[in-house]
Design an enzyme around this catalytic site. Structure first.
Site, PDB file in Angstrom:
ATOM      1  CG  ASP A   1      32.139  39.121  45.247  1.00 10.20           C
ATOM      2  OD1 ASP A   1      32.476  40.312  45.282  1.00 10.20           O
ATOM      3  OD2 ASP A   1      32.911  38.211  44.899  1.00 10.20           O
TER       4      ASP A   1
ATOM      5  CE  LYS B   1      35.135  36.540  46.639  1.00 14.11           C
ATOM      6  NZ  LYS B   1      35.721  37.107  45.432  1.00 14.11           N
TER       7      LYS B   1
HETATM    8  N1  URA Z   1      39.594  39.627  45.151  1.00 17.79           N
HETATM    9  C1  URA Z   1      38.260  39.516  45.291  1.00 17.79           C
HETATM   10  O1  URA Z   1      37.743  38.443  45.486  1.00 17.79           O
HETATM   11  N2  URA Z   1      37.539  40.638  45.249  1.00 17.79           N
HETATM   12  C2  URA Z   1      38.080  41.852  45.073  1.00 17.79           C
HETATM   13  O2  URA Z   1      37.362  42.819  45.051  1.00 17.79           O
HETATM   14  C3  URA Z   1      39.460  41.936  44.905  1.00 17.79           C
HETATM   15  C4  URA Z   1      40.193  40.803  44.952  1.00 17.79           C
END
Ligand code: URA
Length: 430
Positions: free
Chosen positions: A167, A193
């Site tokens: 990510d 996450k």
């Molecule tokens: N916060 C995140 O962690 N990811 C996103 O895509 C948008 C906001």
């Protein structure tokens, strides 16, 4: 491992470009190959754009989320002898709610593991705010985090790089390719996450309006429903509150001043909207953790939440009683006429605070903890000509003109103001 790759990334890009669906093995391979560096940034960017334009099915979003979780470590709080409940906000202007919320929930024996980030652009980061406190340390090892959760009950610290590393790479690409706003990508990014973090329950504060990621309510609701489904499918008790971010939250926008305002809330005072949202989210987090009747107002009023706050700050080497930084320069903006403050648009105030130094333009930039804006009136308040409306603070007066430019047209004084609805507009559950 065989050196023959299972799929061709160009086929996957074409599939999404032509509105097709990616299979579970294709998504698993894609994220693994991207993490290994086999799928190039430009290929992943093309795919992100195809996803932004053509969307993803719920199954694809779930697969993407699970594949991103599998790219890194998964934490577990199973060894704690208390339930865990966490909150994630999609971000807004003046959003300091995590600060009073985490200790408030911990009062009731529910552990709050808040892995937070730093701000980028006009929305502030929780870690930036807390770093205004002399000595406070954001980086904790997993062991330190567990000890603090067992002892104090609340931790706000930096998310380690081990959680969902795919990510991290994908988000950096999205940031530079105009693909941040895709709901499947936002939902999988946030939820990968949070699920990897290992919380038992999760409340999402999904914001809509001028200062939010999602300006319109319908898209915010779609994002909320998508994330609630992802959490629920992964076995995390998840709900979402849809909350209004058209007006800055509270009276402080910045870092040190937002800590000051949070401490006021913990002392039983503070602005009504910050208190309202803190209580609503605390009730939600505690309900998911099996305590729907917890007296959250009482814990703010009688100092129990403040006690946890002080222990939480001290546990991370901060001094909760030390003076917070104060800016060298201030500039007061006053009302031009008698009337009622009718509008106060969140986004321009967020941009102005950022230009004053409260936020950063690049991940590696420092923030100026004392910079920001203090509001002296909220929409609906009567004002008199010459009365202070807000104060800008910065370390260098040269920052004021560009901040004031951002605020042109951002607030209006009229004879009457439209009524404001409640901050929490809806609750979404699976
Ligand atoms: N916060 C995140 O962690 N990811 C996103 O895509 C948008 C906001």
């Amino acid at each position: 491992m065989s050196s023959v790759e299972a799929f061709d990334v160009v086929d996957l890009i074409r599939t999404k470009r032509d509105r097709g669906e990616l299979s579970t093995p294709q998504i698993d391979w894609l994220i693994d190959a991207f993490t290994r560096g086999y799928v190039a940034d430009e290929q992943m960017s093309a795919l992100a754009m195809a996803i932004l334009l053509n969307g993803m099915e719920r199954r694809e979003i779930r697969d993407l989320t699970m594949a991103m979780i599998a790219s890194g470590e998964r934490m577990s709080f199973a060894s704690l002898d208390k339930p865990t409940s966490d909150k994630h906000s999609t971000g807004g202007v003046g959003d300091k709610i995590t600060l009073p919320l985490a200790p408030l929930v911990a009062v009731f024996g529910v552990a709050v593991p808040q892995l937070s980030g730093r701000g980028l652009g006009h929305t502030g980061g929780t870690l930036d705010k807390l770093e205004s406190i002399p000595g406070w340390r954001a980086a904790l090892t997993n062991d330190e985090m567990m000890v603090q959760l067992a002892d104090v009950g609340a931790v706000i610290c930096a998310a380690g790089s081990g959680l969902a590393p795919a990510d991290k790479r994908l988000y950096a690409l999205r940031d530079t390719t105009g693909t941040v706003e895709a709901i499947p990508l936002i939902a999988s990014s946030i939820m990968s996450k949070k699920i990897a973090e290992g919380t038992g329950a999760l409340v999402l504060d999904v914001k809509f309006g001028s200062g939010a990621f999602m300006q319109d309510y319908e898209r915010a609701e779609e994002l909320a429903r998508t994330m609630v489904a992802l959490g629920t499918d992964a076995g995390v008790a998840t709900t979402a509150l849809l909350t209004d971010m058209n007006v800055p939250l509270g009276l402080a926008i910045g870092n040190a001043n937002e800590v000051r305002e949070s401490v006021e809330v913990l002392a039983g005072g503070g602005p009504a909207d910050v208190v309202e949202l803190t209580l609503a989210l605390a009730r939600e987090m505690l309900t998911l953790a099996g305590q729907p009747d917890a007296d959250v107002e009482g814990a703010l009023a009688d100092g129990r939440a403040m006690d946890v706050w002080k222990r939480m700050i001290r546990a991370q080497d901060g001094d909760p009683d030390a003076p917070l930084p104060v800016a060298k320069e201030t500039h007061v903006v006053t009302a031009s006429r008698d009337g009622v403050l009718a509008t106060q648009e969140a986004l321009p105030f967020g941009i102005a605070a950022w230009r004053l130094g409260a936020g950063r333009a690049r991940q590696q930039d420092p923030v100026i903890h004392a910079a920001g804006i203090d509001l002296h009136a909220k929409p609906g308040d009567e004002v008199r000509a010459g009365q202070p409306l807000f104060t800008l603070s910065a370390d260098d007066a040269a920052r004021f003109p560009r901040a004031l430019e951002a605020l042109e047209g951002a607030y209006t004084i009229e004879d009457t103001a439209p009524p404001r609805g409640p901050i929490v507009r809806a609750r979404i559950e699976a």
